[in-house]
Scaffold this motif. Structure first.
Motif, PDB file in Angstrom:
ATOM      1  N   GLU A  28     -14.469 -23.002  94.155  1.00 56.46           N
ATOM      2  CA  GLU A  28     -14.682 -24.450  94.211  1.00 56.46           C
ATOM      3  C   GLU A  28     -15.005 -24.936  95.619  1.00 56.46           C
ATOM      4  N   GLY A  29     -15.350 -24.016  96.514  1.00 57.17           N
ATOM      5  CA  GLY A  29     -15.751 -24.413  97.862  1.00 57.17           C
ATOM      6  C   GLY A  29     -14.632 -24.393  98.889  1.00 57.17           C
ATOM      7  N   TYR A  30     -13.509 -23.751  98.554  1.00 59.66           N
ATOM      8  CA  TYR A  30     -12.381 -23.666  99.478  1.00 59.66           C
ATOM      9  C   TYR A  30     -12.105 -22.206  99.839  1.00 59.66           C
ATOM     10  N   ARG A  31     -11.505 -21.995 101.007  1.00 57.01           N
ATOM     11  CA  ARG A  31     -11.017 -20.669 101.391  1.00 57.01           C
ATOM     12  C   ARG A  31      -9.542 -20.623 100.999  1.00 57.01           C
ATOM     13  N   HIS A  32      -9.201 -19.761 100.071  1.00 57.24           N
ATOM     14  CA  HIS A  32      -7.865 -19.783  99.467  1.00 57.24           C
ATOM     15  C   HIS A  32      -7.063 -18.554  99.888  1.00 57.24           C
ATOM     16  N   LEU A  33      -5.906 -18.812 100.486  1.00 60.03           N
ATOM     17  CA  LEU A  33      -4.973 -17.753 100.853  1.00 60.03           C
ATOM     18  C   LEU A  33      -3.651 -17.987 100.132  1.00 60.03           C
TER      19      LEU A  33
END
Length: 391
Positions: free
Chosen positions: A124-129
């Motif tokens: 969705e356009g995010y960098r997810h950690l």
């Protein structure tokens, strides 16, 4: 003030318990007004936002897991005090993702636990950690953690009384917490509360002459969904919803939208000239003029949803229902295609598919549809001294 503060205020002020509770509710409305008018998106490129959800409520016999309560979804931006806390009906992907898109900018690095509703964030356009709390508090590889949001939950719990855990009380107490959190300096907090009281509940000017006003101004009309004690509302938007405005004008001036009652279900459009003195050039002049007319100005987020946010604000006293209003208006237009296709440039079906999408600017057709659906006249004013009535 520590709880139970109602008992303390009752003793100190010598007022009835009901009076103190009512005034506390009024002040929480002011806090809500402050939070909405100072809305800010979190994150952005190079920014980190931690998100999490928590349940507020009581367990059976004060033991074991929570059986009753309200889910609250929150986020906090590192290196700043920007945050949000919102009560939600559930923790599903659809519910949480909608809030994330409304509150967090694309390109943000989002850190969370491993709750499955967050699995879609990378697409969705995010960098997810993520961090798996079953094994550790900090991800040993990415160094991701959610300690800031966990600390925020502790502060939220500390500031919400036990009675505030009820679903119909939760929103107001969360707004009060956000107001306190963003105004930690007491002098600023005191200033902001009175400043927003003056903005939300505009006092009548001391030089106001009812006889003169009756001769020079039309009778005041009742806004949609606004309590009788609240002044008529002027919504200021920042999108091009006025067809007679040029692109240059829309960049330099704000659109003014007001809503009044009407009962005709046939859409109509009326454009007239208005005196220059009724449309000030600068915002301070606009604000001064609105005070004279006993109106209240509410700023609307400039995200392409501004018209639907304005309608939502008037009806629900919050902008958060703008998606619901967009859905209602577009569905109404599709059902009554013959009445509105003449106001649409190009193919009607293609226009409606585009209008269903979030952040799509409203056009003349949508304003007419909203006026017809709500059975209210909607007026817009443009900087070239034209007034348009949609009904």
């Amino acid at each position: 003030m520590p709880f139970p503060r109602v008992d303390f205020l009752q003793l100190e002020l010598r007022l009835s318990r009901k009076t103190i509770i009512d005034w506390s509710s009024f002040l929480r409305e002011v806090c809500e007004h402050y939070v909405h008018t100072n809305f800010e998106m979190l994150g952005g490129e190079g920014k980190i936002v931690e998100i999490d959800e928590a349940k507020f409520g009581r367990s059976k016999n004060n033991k074991g897991r929570f059986l009753r309560g309200t889910w609250v979804f929150g986020g906090i931006e590192r290196d700043s005090k920007k945050c949000f806390v919102i009560p939600v009906k559930d923790r599903t992907k659809e519910t949480l993702l909608q809030i994330i898109k409304e509150r967090i900018l694309p390109g943000t690095t989002i850190m969370s636990d491993c709750w499955r509703s967050y699995d879609c964030l990378s697409s969705e356009g995010y960098r997810h950690l993520t961090v798996n709390h079953s094994y550790n508090f900090v991800n040993p590889e990415t160094k991701a953690h959610t300690q800031h949001i966990e600390r925020l939950w502790r502060e939220v719990r500390w500031n919400i009384p036990k009675a505030g855990n009820k679903r119909h009380h939760m929103s107001g107490h969360l707004m009060e917490f956000l107001f306190r959190f963003k105004n930690s300096i007491y002098q600023k907090r005191f200033h902001e509360i009175f400043k927003n009281i003056g903005t939300l509940y505009r006092p009548i000017s001391t030089d106001y002459d009812p006889k003169t006003a009756q001769e020079t101004t039309p009778p005041e009309t009742e806004p949609v969904g606004i309590r009788e004690t609240m002044p008529q509302t002027t919504i200021t938007t920042h999108s091009l919803v006025e067809p007679i405005m040029t692109a240059k004008e829309s960049m330099s001036m704000s659109q003014i939208t007001t809503i009044t009652k009407h009962s005709d279900m046939t859409p109509s459009l009326e454009i007239t000239s208005i005196p220059t003195t009724l449309l000030p050039i600068t915002f301070p002049q606009l604000e001064k003029e609105m005070i004279k007319q006993k109106r209240m100005i509410i700023k609307i987020a400039a995200d392409g949803n501004c018209f639907f946010r304005a309608i939502s604000q008037i009806i629900f006293l919050t902008q958060d229902q703008h998606r619901n209003m967009r859905k209602q208006v577009t569905s109404f237009m599709i059902t009554h295609e013959k009445n509105f296709e003449m106001f649409v440039d190009g193919d009607f079906k293609q226009h409606m598919e585009l209008m269903k999408k979030d952040t799509t600017w409203a056009t003349t057709a949508e304003i007419l549809a909203a006026a017809t659906l709500l059975q209210r006249d909607i007026y817009t004013f443009s900087p070239n001294h034209k007034k348009t009535k949609y009904s």
